[in-house]
Design a protein around this motif. Sequence first.
Motif, short mmCIF file in Angstrom:
data_model
loop_
_atom_site.label_atom_id
_atom_site.label_comp_id
_atom_site.label_asym_id
_atom_site.label_seq_id
_atom_site.Cartn_x
_atom_site.Cartn_y
_atom_site.Cartn_z
N PHE A 1 4.03 6.38 14.18
CA PHE A 1 3.01 6.84 13.24
C PHE A 1 2.05 5.69 13.00
CE2 PHE A 1 1.51 7.22 8.84
CZ PHE A 1 0.99 8.49 8.86
N ASN A 2 0.76 5.99 12.96
CA ASN A 2 -0.24 4.98 12.65
C ASN A 2 -1.42 5.66 11.99
OD1 ASN A 2 -1.85 2.76 12.48
ND2 ASN A 2 -2.28 2.61 14.66
N ARG A 3 -1.72 5.24 10.78
CA ARG A 3 -2.82 5.85 10.03
C ARG A 3 -3.52 4.79 9.20
NH1 ARG A 3 -3.85 11.36 8.46
NH2 ARG A 3 -6.02 11.11 7.94
N THR A 4 -4.85 4.80 9.18
CA THR A 4 -5.63 3.85 8.40
C THR A 4 -6.53 4.63 7.44
OG1 THR A 4 -5.58 2.24 10.20
CG2 THR A 4 -7.29 1.96 8.53
N PHE A 5 -6.58 4.16 6.20
CA PHE A 5 -7.38 4.80 5.16
C PHE A 5 -8.38 3.80 4.59
CE2 PHE A 5 -3.11 6.56 5.16
CZ PHE A 5 -3.34 7.92 5.20
N MET A 6 -9.60 4.26 4.37
CA MET A 6 -10.59 3.47 3.64
C MET A 6 -10.47 3.90 2.18
SD MET A 6 -11.84 1.55 5.89
CE MET A 6 -13.18 0.78 5.04
N LEU A 7 -10.04 2.99 1.33
CA LEU A 7 -9.81 3.33 -0.07
C LEU A 7 -11.11 3.30 -0.85
CD1 LEU A 7 -6.53 1.30 -0.69
CD2 LEU A 7 -6.80 3.69 0.01
N PRO A 8 -11.30 4.25 -1.76
CA PRO A 8 -12.52 4.29 -2.57
C PRO A 8 -12.52 3.15 -3.60
CG PRO A 8 -11.01 6.04 -3.24
CD PRO A 8 -10.42 5.38 -2.04
N PRO A 9 -13.69 2.83 -4.13
CA PRO A 9 -13.78 1.68 -5.07
C PRO A 9 -13.01 1.87 -6.37
CG PRO A 9 -15.94 2.70 -4.71
CD PRO A 9 -14.97 3.40 -3.82
N GLN A 10 -12.68 3.10 -6.76
CA GLN A 10 -11.95 3.30 -8.01
C GLN A 10 -10.46 2.97 -7.91
OE1 GLN A 10 -13.52 5.83 -6.36
NE2 GLN A 10 -12.41 7.75 -6.58
N VAL A 11 -9.95 2.68 -6.71
CA VAL A 11 -8.54 2.32 -6.55
C VAL A 11 -8.36 0.85 -6.94
CG1 VAL A 11 -6.64 2.00 -4.92
CG2 VAL A 11 -8.10 4.01 -4.75
N ASN A 12 -7.39 0.62 -7.83
CA ASN A 12 -7.06 -0.73 -8.27
C ASN A 12 -6.15 -1.36 -7.21
OD1 ASN A 12 -6.19 -3.05 -9.54
ND2 ASN A 12 -5.87 -2.07 -11.52
N LEU A 13 -6.73 -2.16 -6.32
CA LEU A 13 -5.99 -2.70 -5.17
C LEU A 13 -4.83 -3.60 -5.57
CD1 LEU A 13 -8.99 -3.50 -2.80
CD2 LEU A 13 -7.59 -1.44 -2.88
N SER A 14 -4.93 -4.24 -6.71
CA SER A 14 -3.86 -5.15 -7.14
C SER A 14 -2.63 -4.40 -7.64
CB SER A 14 -4.37 -6.10 -8.22
OG SER A 14 -4.71 -5.37 -9.38
N ARG A 15 -2.73 -3.11 -7.84
CA ARG A 15 -1.60 -2.33 -8.35
C ARG A 15 -1.04 -1.33 -7.33
NH1 ARG A 15 -3.21 0.66 -13.11
NH2 ARG A 15 -1.02 1.23 -13.18
N VAL A 16 -1.50 -1.37 -6.08
CA VAL A 16 -0.97 -0.47 -5.04
C VAL A 16 0.49 -0.82 -4.80
CG1 VAL A 16 -1.13 0.15 -2.60
CG2 VAL A 16 -3.21 -0.14 -3.95
N GLU A 17 1.35 0.20 -4.72
CA GLU A 17 2.77 -0.03 -4.48
C GLU A 17 3.34 1.04 -3.55
OE1 GLU A 17 5.23 0.19 -7.96
OE2 GLU A 17 4.21 1.97 -8.71
N ALA A 18 4.44 0.69 -2.88
CA ALA A 18 5.09 1.62 -1.96
C ALA A 18 6.55 1.76 -2.36
CB ALA A 18 4.98 1.11 -0.53
N ILE A 19 7.05 3.00 -2.29
CA ILE A 19 8.43 3.31 -2.65
C ILE A 19 9.02 4.20 -1.55
CG2 ILE A 19 9.91 4.46 -4.33
CD1 ILE A 19 7.60 3.94 -6.38
#
Length: 128
Positions: free
Chosen positions: A83-101
Amino acid sequence: MKLIKDKEFLKNVAQQVDLLNTLGGGVSETYMDIKKYNKGAVITIWAATVDPEAFKIVLNNNQLSIFSVLQSKENPAMAAPLFNRTFMLPPQVNLSRVEAIYKEGRLMVKLPYYESTDQPREIEIKHQ
């Protein structure tokens, strides 16, 4: 008919075929879903029989890449991308709080939005 006599070649081909097959005899397919909420978005990825260690997530500026690689246990140099997928995140996303579970066969990447103040406020005018 000529038989292939190079046993090392046959062994490598057999490992690659084994690497791509699951117990049921096929290749598992990855399913992805994106849900948007008021406070953020969640990318969920289901990949049957894929170990959590096979997933990698890379955040570079506002570009989020999620991928998984199936690695051969017998030959670590042999791998197959699942699997390989790339997303361009919009400016309203708080990049410092992105997390994966990872939980119960699902990888969830949480993309929280910046907290907005819906209440109007008066801006003080400074005198110089």
